[in-house]
Design a protein around this motif. Structure first.
Motif, PDB file in Angstrom:
ATOM      1  N   VAL A   1       1.175  -1.053  -0.036  1.00 26.47           N
ATOM      2  CA  VAL A   1      -0.023   0.200  -0.485  1.00 26.47           C
ATOM      3  C   VAL A   1       0.903   1.374   0.237  1.00 26.47           C
ATOM      4  O   VAL A   1       1.990   1.280   1.205  1.00 26.47           O
ATOM      5  CB  VAL A   1      -0.795   0.012   1.320  1.00 26.47           C
ATOM      6  CG1 VAL A   1      -1.733   1.287   1.703  1.00 26.47           C
ATOM      7  CG2 VAL A   1      -2.142  -0.967   1.392  1.00 26.47           C
TER       8      VAL A   1
ATOM      9  N   HIS B   1       5.463  -0.073   7.964  1.00 21.77           N
ATOM     10  CA  HIS B   1       5.085   0.913   6.697  1.00 21.77           C
ATOM     11  C   HIS B   1       5.737   2.140   7.066  1.00 21.77           C
ATOM     12  O   HIS B   1       6.598   3.120   8.113  1.00 21.77           O
ATOM     13  CB  HIS B   1       3.268   1.060   6.901  1.00 21.77           C
ATOM     14  CG  HIS B   1       2.800   1.376   8.047  1.00 21.77           C
ATOM     15  ND1 HIS B   1       2.797   2.828   8.248  1.00 21.77           N
ATOM     16  CD2 HIS B   1       2.423   0.554   8.916  1.00 21.77           C
ATOM     17  CE1 HIS B   1       2.353   2.766   9.359  1.00 21.77           C
ATOM     18  NE2 HIS B   1       1.943   1.864   9.635  1.00 21.77           N
TER      19      HIS B   1
ATOM     20  N   TYR C   1      15.926 -15.477  25.148  1.00 23.37           N
ATOM     21  CA  TYR C   1      14.471 -16.411  25.637  1.00 23.37           C
ATOM     22  C   TYR C   1      15.075 -17.307  24.537  1.00 23.37           C
ATOM     23  O   TYR C   1      15.061 -17.332  23.001  1.00 23.37           O
ATOM     24  CB  TYR C   1      12.994 -15.346  24.755  1.00 23.37           C
ATOM     25  CG  TYR C   1      13.407 -15.048  23.535  1.00 23.37           C
ATOM     26  CD1 TYR C   1      13.538 -13.039  23.586  1.00 23.37           C
ATOM     27  CD2 TYR C   1      13.007 -15.083  22.174  1.00 23.37           C
ATOM     28  CE1 TYR C   1      13.942 -12.427  22.499  1.00 23.37           C
ATOM     29  CE2 TYR C   1      13.518 -14.365  21.303  1.00 23.37           C
ATOM     30  CZ  TYR C   1      14.114 -12.533  20.797  1.00 23.37           C
ATOM     31  OH  TYR C   1      13.438 -12.993  19.596  1.00 23.37           O
TER      32      TYR C   1
ATOM     33  N   TYR D   1       3.797  -3.515  19.606  1.00 23.46           N
ATOM     34  CA  TYR D   1       3.574  -4.901  21.189  1.00 23.46           C
ATOM     35  C   TYR D   1       4.233  -5.006  21.525  1.00 23.46           C
ATOM     36  O   TYR D   1       5.070  -5.286  22.019  1.00 23.46           O
ATOM     37  CB  TYR D   1       2.838  -6.239  20.058  1.00 23.46           C
ATOM     38  CG  TYR D   1       1.626  -5.732  19.357  1.00 23.46           C
ATOM     39  CD1 TYR D   1       0.326  -4.918  19.580  1.00 23.46           C
ATOM     40  CD2 TYR D   1       2.252  -5.520  17.345  1.00 23.46           C
ATOM     41  CE1 TYR D   1      -0.421  -4.988  19.236  1.00 23.46           C
ATOM     42  CE2 TYR D   1       0.783  -4.961  17.055  1.00 23.46           C
ATOM     43  CZ  TYR D   1      -0.299  -4.603  18.075  1.00 23.46           C
ATOM     44  OH  TYR D   1      -1.894  -4.111  17.185  1.00 23.46           O
TER      45      TYR D   1
ATOM     46  N   GLY E   1       7.750  -6.186  21.089  1.00 21.13           N
ATOM     47  CA  GLY E   1       8.121  -7.357  20.575  1.00 21.13           C
ATOM     48  C   GLY E   1       7.509  -8.670  21.662  1.00 21.13           C
ATOM     49  O   GLY E   1       7.750  -9.454  22.071  1.00 21.13           O
ATOM     50  N   HIS E   2       6.055  -8.414  22.135  1.00 23.00           N
ATOM     51  CA  HIS E   2       4.933  -9.333  22.331  1.00 23.00           C
ATOM     52  C   HIS E   2       4.123  -9.036  21.665  1.00 23.00           C
ATOM     53  O   HIS E   2       2.510  -9.156  22.552  1.00 23.00           O
ATOM     54  CB  HIS E   2       4.732  -8.431  24.071  1.00 23.00           C
ATOM     55  CG  HIS E   2       5.934  -8.318  25.073  1.00 23.00           C
ATOM     56  ND1 HIS E   2       6.364  -9.900  25.832  1.00 23.00           N
ATOM     57  CD2 HIS E   2       7.079  -7.645  25.622  1.00 23.00           C
ATOM     58  CE1 HIS E   2       7.972  -9.377  25.948  1.00 23.00           C
ATOM     59  NE2 HIS E   2       8.121  -8.008  26.126  1.00 23.00           N
ATOM     60  N   GLY E   3       4.164  -9.440  20.136  1.00 23.49           N
ATOM     61  CA  GLY E   3       2.556  -8.754  20.046  1.00 23.49           C
ATOM     62  C   GLY E   3       1.947 -10.606  19.386  1.00 23.49           C
ATOM     63  O   GLY E   3       0.488 -10.151  19.042  1.00 23.49           O
ATOM     64  N   VAL E   4       2.636 -11.760  19.569  1.00 25.06           N
ATOM     65  CA  VAL E   4       1.410 -12.289  18.972  1.00 25.06           C
ATOM     66  C   VAL E   4       0.544 -13.056  20.379  1.00 25.06           C
ATOM     67  O   VAL E   4      -0.825 -13.105  19.612  1.00 25.06           O
ATOM     68  CB  VAL E   4       2.810 -13.967  19.221  1.00 25.06           C
ATOM     69  CG1 VAL E   4       1.882 -14.933  18.892  1.00 25.06           C
ATOM     70  CG2 VAL E   4       4.054 -14.160  18.629  1.00 25.06           C
TER      71      VAL E   4
ATOM     72  N   THR F   1      -1.532  -8.892  20.210  1.00 28.00           N
ATOM     73  CA  THR F   1      -2.099  -8.377  18.432  1.00 28.00           C
ATOM     74  C   THR F   1      -3.407  -9.373  18.157  1.00 28.00           C
ATOM     75  O   THR F   1      -4.841  -9.086  17.883  1.00 28.00           O
ATOM     76  CB  THR F   1      -1.124  -9.057  17.302  1.00 28.00           C
ATOM     77  OG1 THR F   1      -0.812 -10.264  17.300  1.00 28.00           O
ATOM     78  CG2 THR F   1       0.148  -8.249  16.643  1.00 28.00           C
TER      79      THR F   1
HETATM   80  C1  LIG Z   1      13.122 -11.430  16.528  1.00 25.06           C
HETATM   81  C2  LIG Z   1      11.813 -10.797  16.709  1.00 25.06           C
HETATM   82  C3  LIG Z   1      11.318 -11.529  18.641  1.00 25.06           C
HETATM   83  C4  LIG Z   1       9.552 -11.335  18.162  1.00 25.06           C
HETATM   84  N1  LIG Z   1       9.496 -12.381  19.415  1.00 25.06           N
HETATM   85  C5  LIG Z   1       8.864 -12.096  20.084  1.00 25.06           C
HETATM   86  C6  LIG Z   1       7.727 -13.569  20.588  1.00 25.06           C
HETATM   87  O1  LIG Z   1       8.710 -13.952  21.362  1.00 25.06           O
HETATM   88  N2  LIG Z   1       6.164 -12.844  21.271  1.00 25.06           N
HETATM   89  C7  LIG Z   1       5.712 -12.101  20.955  1.00 25.06           C
HETATM   90  O2  LIG Z   1       4.907 -11.856  21.404  1.00 25.06           O
HETATM   91  N3  LIG Z   1       5.763 -11.438  20.185  1.00 25.06           N
HETATM   92  C8  LIG Z   1       7.531 -11.322  19.512  1.00 25.06           C
HETATM   93  N4  LIG Z   1       7.454 -10.494  18.399  1.00 25.06           N
HETATM   94  C9  LIG Z   1       6.980  -9.608  18.021  1.00 25.06           C
HETATM   95  C10 LIG Z   1       6.149  -9.747  17.297  1.00 25.06           C
HETATM   96  O3  LIG Z   1       6.261 -10.852  15.989  1.00 25.06           O
HETATM   97  C11 LIG Z   1       4.677  -8.420  16.618  1.00 25.06           C
HETATM   98  O4  LIG Z   1       5.049  -8.274  17.622  1.00 25.06           O
HETATM   99  C12 LIG Z   1       3.597  -8.774  15.607  1.00 25.06           C
HETATM  100  O5  LIG Z   1       4.559  -9.528  13.897  1.00 25.06           O
HETATM  101  C13 LIG Z   1       3.320  -7.201  15.564  1.00 25.06           C
HETATM  102  O6  LIG Z   1       1.974  -8.023  14.711  1.00 25.06           O
HETATM  103  P1  LIG Z   1       1.227  -7.493  13.367  1.00 25.06           P
HETATM  104  O7  LIG Z   1       0.338  -8.192  13.101  1.00 25.06           O
HETATM  105  O8  LIG Z   1       0.914  -6.043  14.189  1.00 25.06           O
HETATM  106  O9  LIG Z   1       2.684  -6.557  12.395  1.00 25.06           O
HETATM  107  P2  LIG Z   1       3.810  -7.420  11.661  1.00 25.06           P
HETATM  108  O10 LIG Z   1       3.533  -8.720  11.818  1.00 25.06           O
HETATM  109  O11 LIG Z   1       4.457  -6.786  11.531  1.00 25.06           O
HETATM  110  O12 LIG Z   1       3.302  -7.426  10.469  1.00 25.06           O
HETATM  111  C14 LIG Z   1       2.705  -6.181  10.004  1.00 25.06           C
HETATM  112  C15 LIG Z   1       2.368  -6.703   8.239  1.00 25.06           C
HETATM  113  O13 LIG Z   1       1.913  -6.126   7.637  1.00 25.06           O
HETATM  114  C16 LIG Z   1       2.709  -5.742   6.542  1.00 25.06           C
HETATM  115  N5  LIG Z   1       2.805  -4.605   5.464  1.00 25.06           N
HETATM  116  C17 LIG Z   1       4.126  -2.728   6.044  1.00 25.06           C
HETATM  117  N6  LIG Z   1       3.377  -2.626   5.714  1.00 25.06           N
HETATM  118  C18 LIG Z   1       2.700  -1.771   4.219  1.00 25.06           C
HETATM  119  C19 LIG Z   1       2.099  -1.706   3.325  1.00 25.06           C
HETATM  120  N7  LIG Z   1       3.114  -0.549   2.964  1.00 25.06           N
HETATM  121  N8  LIG Z   1       1.482  -1.840   2.450  1.00 25.06           N
HETATM  122  C20 LIG Z   1       1.717  -3.723   2.962  1.00 25.06           C
HETATM  123  N9  LIG Z   1       1.394  -4.687   3.155  1.00 25.06           N
HETATM  124  C21 LIG Z   1       2.383  -4.080   4.713  1.00 25.06           C
HETATM  125  C22 LIG Z   1       4.028  -5.946   6.370  1.00 25.06           C
HETATM  126  O14 LIG Z   1       4.440  -7.277   5.179  1.00 25.06           O
HETATM  127  C23 LIG Z   1       4.109  -7.629   7.233  1.00 25.06           C
HETATM  128  O15 LIG Z   1       2.988  -8.198   6.763  1.00 25.06           O
HETATM  129  C24 LIG Z   1       9.274 -10.890  17.808  1.00 25.06           C
HETATM  130  C25 LIG Z   1       9.177 -10.028  16.984  1.00 25.06           C
HETATM  131  C26 LIG Z   1      10.891 -10.050  16.893  1.00 25.06           C
HETATM  132  C27 LIG Z   1      11.273  -8.732  15.126  1.00 25.06           C
END
Ligand SMILES: Cc1cc2nc3c(=O)[nH]c(=O)nc-3n(C[C@H](O)[C@H](O)[C@H](O)COP(=O)(O)OP(=O)(O)OC[C@H]3O[C@@H](n4cnc5c(N)ncnc54)[C@H](O)[C@@H]3O)c2cc1C
Length: 341
Positions: free
Chosen positions: A128, A159, A207, A283, A285-288, A291
């Motif tokens: 987007v 984004h 972790y 989130y 680092g705690h998004g699973v 979210t």
């Molecule tokens: C290394 C690491 C370890 C982690 N460990 C944990 C854990 O142990 N436990 C836990 O609970 N959480 C953990 N997290 C955090 C968790 O992964 C995130 O909080 C979660 O994925 C956020 O979900 P989201 O759907 O908001 O964003 P995302 O999962 O980032 O999804 C966002 C989506 O939007 C898409 N997007 C972005 N911009 C655009 C655009 N302009 N147009 C179209 N699509 C777009 C992206 O491609 C992506 O697919 C970790 C994160 C990382 C990086």
């Protein structure tokens, strides 16, 4: 939770306590309903590396007892941890068998398939580029434009949309993860016989858990400069070997890093960008699980039930002036302070 209490007062405490388990309920019920194969298992070990960590864990333990979770939690001393884990690194831990761990990508893929089976349309590789506001808002991509009744922006830290409103609100912290080669039954039995997800009490923590195919998945540290780390395995190997000397020299098969969307006060951010364009992000680092909670809150809000949305929307967030340029150096300085011994 502490941050929300500080912001909104003690009366939100029960609300947050109950809400925190909602993510678990949603995930569990979807995994069961749609047969999602994501290695969902129970059992967390929150470990202490020094006496002050034990004080924190004891407070959490006492609260869990007060709230009727005596069957789910056990407070362990160093010997108790040693009976659960092949590591001498910890002086104690809180074991929680209500908490869960899983393979997050497989959960996401399973949920996407379930959503499609219910009529949702998912378009991959369709970035987007802009959101057009108006009575019928639209998202603009390279290939076209899609109009909708409502738009929810949930791209987290990746984004660059709506900068006027959202710039300076969340910041990327690069987290690194590695997986070892499959360890074999004997080593698994030696290091983590009860298949627990383990994390310590430090602000910038280590972790780890075992994967379905018997590897150790280990994450740790974080690079708050917003730039990617070049040698993740090199950074994490000493942490693995310090935790489990049995794994000295273990082969590391995979490494990757990704950005977490960090919010200064750690409270997820949500709001409205116009009457029919919403956002939800951050989130830390705690998004699973989170979210899933926020997704439900946003779905309710968009369909007219604003009660939980309004509670989160009332939280004030710091917006760093000059946003992306200033935010990451500030975050890096803050994290450097927390990482000091
Ligand atoms: C290394 C690491 C370890 C982690 N460990 C944990 C854990 O142990 N436990 C836990 O609970 N959480 C953990 N997290 C955090 C968790 O992964 C995130 O909080 C979660 O994925 C956020 O979900 P989201 O759907 O908001 O964003 P995302 O999962 O980032 O999804 C966002 C989506 O939007 C898409 N997007 C972005 N911009 C655009 C655009 N302009 N147009 C179209 N699509 C777009 C992206 O491609 C992506 O697919 C970790 C994160 C990382 C990086």
């Amino acid at each position: 939770r502490k941050q929300m209490r500080n912001t909104l007062g003690d009366e939100v405490d029960d609300f947050i306590w109950h809400l925190r388990w909602r993510g678990h309920e949603i995930i569990k019920s979807r995994v069961a309903k749609y047969g999602i194969d994501c290695d969902l298992k129970h059992g967390h070990l929150h470990t202490a590396m020094k006496a002050s960590h034990m004080d924190e864990l004891k407070a959490t333990y006492d609260e869990a007892l007060r709230r009727g979770m005596e069957a789910d939690v056990t407070l362990l001393d160093a010997a108790g941890v040693r009976a659960q884990l092949g590591s001498d690194l910890y002086c104690g831990a809180l074991k929680n068998t209500r908490n869960m761990h899983l393979h997050p990508l497989n959960l996401c893929l399973g949920e996407a398939k379930a959503a499609e089976s219910l009529g949702a349309l998912i378009f991959e590789h369709s970035e987007v580029l802009d959101i057009v506001h108006g009575p019928r808002p639209a998202v603009v991509t390279m290939g076209g434009r899609i109009e909708a009744k409502q738009v929810l922006l949930a791209g987290d830290v990746y984004h660059k949309l709506e900068r006027r409103r959202l710039k300076g609100m969340i910041f990327p912290a690069m987290g690194g993860i590695v997986t070892t080669a499959p360890l074999g039954a004997e080593l698994i039995e030696a290091i983590n016989p009860f298949d627990l997800a383990v994390y310590d009490c430090r602000f910038v923590l280590d972790y780890y858990r075992l994967t379905g195919d018997g590897r150790l998945l280990f994450g740790g540290g974080a690079n708050y400069s917003g730039r990617d780390s070049r040698d993740i395995a090199g950074e994490l190997r000493p942490c693995i070997e310090r935790t489990f000397p049995q794994l000295k020299g273990v082969q590391i098969d995979f490494q990757w890093s990704c950005a977490m969307g960090i919010v200064m006060n750690r409270i997820p951010q949500l709001g409205k960008l116009s009457s029919n364009v919403w956002y939800c992000q951050g989130y830390s680092g705690h998004g699973v699980a989170t979210t899933h909670i926020m997704g439900e809150i946003m779905a309710k809000a968009i369909t007219g039930d604003l009660e939980q949305f309004d509670t989160f929307a009332a939280c004030k967030h710091i917006k760093v002036p000059l946003g992306d340029q200033l935010g990451n150096p500030m975050l890096a300085a803050g994290m450097w302070y927390y990482q000091m011994p």
